[in-house]
Design an enzyme around this catalytic site. Structure first.
Site, PDB file in Angstrom:
ATOM      1  N   GLU A  72      -0.684  -2.801  -8.012  1.00 43.81           N
ATOM      2  CA  GLU A  72       0.225  -1.909  -9.155  1.00 43.81           C
ATOM      3  C   GLU A  72       0.739  -2.563 -10.387  1.00 43.81           C
ATOM      4  O   GLU A  72       0.764  -2.120 -11.670  1.00 43.81           O
ATOM      5  CB  GLU A  72       1.167  -1.285  -8.588  1.00 43.81           C
ATOM      6  CG  GLU A  72       0.792   0.141  -7.389  1.00 43.81           C
ATOM      7  CD  GLU A  72       1.785   0.479  -6.641  1.00 43.81           C
ATOM      8  OE1 GLU A  72       1.675   1.668  -6.493  1.00 43.81           O
ATOM      9  OE2 GLU A  72       2.506  -0.253  -6.074  1.00 43.81           O
ATOM     10  N   GLU A 125      -2.198   0.902   1.639  1.00 43.40           N
ATOM     11  CA  GLU A 125      -1.022   1.748   2.013  1.00 43.40           C
ATOM     12  C   GLU A 125      -1.304   2.732   2.969  1.00 43.40           C
ATOM     13  O   GLU A 125      -0.474   3.025   3.857  1.00 43.40           O
ATOM     14  CB  GLU A 125      -0.388   2.210   0.572  1.00 43.40           C
ATOM     15  CG  GLU A 125       0.176   1.470  -0.240  1.00 43.40           C
ATOM     16  CD  GLU A 125      -0.459   0.844  -1.267  1.00 43.40           C
ATOM     17  OE1 GLU A 125       0.058  -0.015  -2.126  1.00 43.40           O
ATOM     18  OE2 GLU A 125      -1.693   0.992  -1.261  1.00 43.40           O
TER      19      GLU A 125
END
Length: 264
Positions: A118, A138
């Protein structure tokens, strides 16, 4: 330069700064202290008038594994409202990288996983070595990429590819990242930083105010309709027309000499 516990700063000629995430034994994952230092370092870079380009790199064999898993229990213990407040603080770090007028290059010399991916997505350019990998794990721990991973990824690769990566817990090697447009370039193992410096030198040869304005308008144009985008272009151009750098650039072009930028 600022003294940090978890970061290293190196200044290169031409207004280039290299910021190294320096927790190599933890794959450069960030704890609360490192996150606070990142926020400070990016805020300082955004306000530095002489800075032409910022390069972010990870020490050792990884770019970053994102949030340190040993601290996740603390984020859970504060409850949902507290977590959302903490998440806004995490998001602000990436938002600063994306919104600052200084161009930011991620030099990816290993794995960029979770929040590390990210962070790379919030940068303007991503130079990857052949060892570089993007990973979104995730879903394997019952979460989503919740710090811009969904929103930024879908803008970069489209909805279908974003679903593939996020919902299947996918990974990309450097060449596949290049095919999808996530990597700006791919270089041999160990060369990511110097390749990023070469790119930064190219950026440094251009008018800094124009580069910063282009970044702001291009980022904004991903979220607005075409007519609003054109209005922003006209507004940005009208500001740049009045700068000393525009006058210098035009004169240098006519006189066939290198321009001398002053960022004014």
């Amino acid at each position: 330069m600022t003294a940090y516990e978890y970061l290293l700063e190196e200044e290169r000629p031409g207004g280039i700064r290299i910021l190294t995430l320096n927790r190599p034994d933890n794959l450069n994952s960030w704890n609360a202290g490192m996150r606070a230092e990142m926020r400070r370092a990016f805020d300082d870079a955004a306000a530095e008038p002489a800075l032409r380009c910022l390069i972010v790199v990870g020490a050792g064999r990884a770019f970053s594994a994102g949030e340190d898993v040993t601290g996740m229990a603390d984020l859970t213990a504060i409850g949902t409202r507290g977590f959302r407040a903490a998440a806004r603080g995490i998001h602000s770090v990436f938002d600063t990288v994306e919104s600052m007028e200084v161009p930011v290059i991620a030099a990816i010399n290993g794995v960029a996983a979770g929040g590390g991916f990210e962070l790379a997505l919030s940068c303007d350019f991503r130079v990857m070595s052949t060892r570089g990998r993007f990973v979104m794990p995730e879903a394997k721990v019952g979460l989503i990429p919740g710090s811009g991973g969904c929103s930024r990824l879908v803008r970069h690769v489209g909805l279908g590819r974003a679903k593939e990566l996020v919902m299947l817990g996918g990974a990309l090697d450097a060449n596949r990242a290049l095919e999808l447009g996530l990597a700006t370039s791919v270089c041999p193992e160990g060369d990511a930083v110097e390749e990023a410096v070469k790119l930064a030198e190219r950026i440094g040869g251009l008018a800094p105010l124009a580069v910063g304005m282009a970044k702001l308008i291009l980022n904004t144009c991903t979220d607005v309709d075409a007519e609003t985008g054109r209005r922003l272009e006209r507004l940005g151009q009208s500001v740049l027309k009045l700068t000393n750098d525009h006058q210098e650039g035009a004169a240098a072009f006519v006189e066939k000499r290198p321009p001398q930028w002053t960022a004014t």
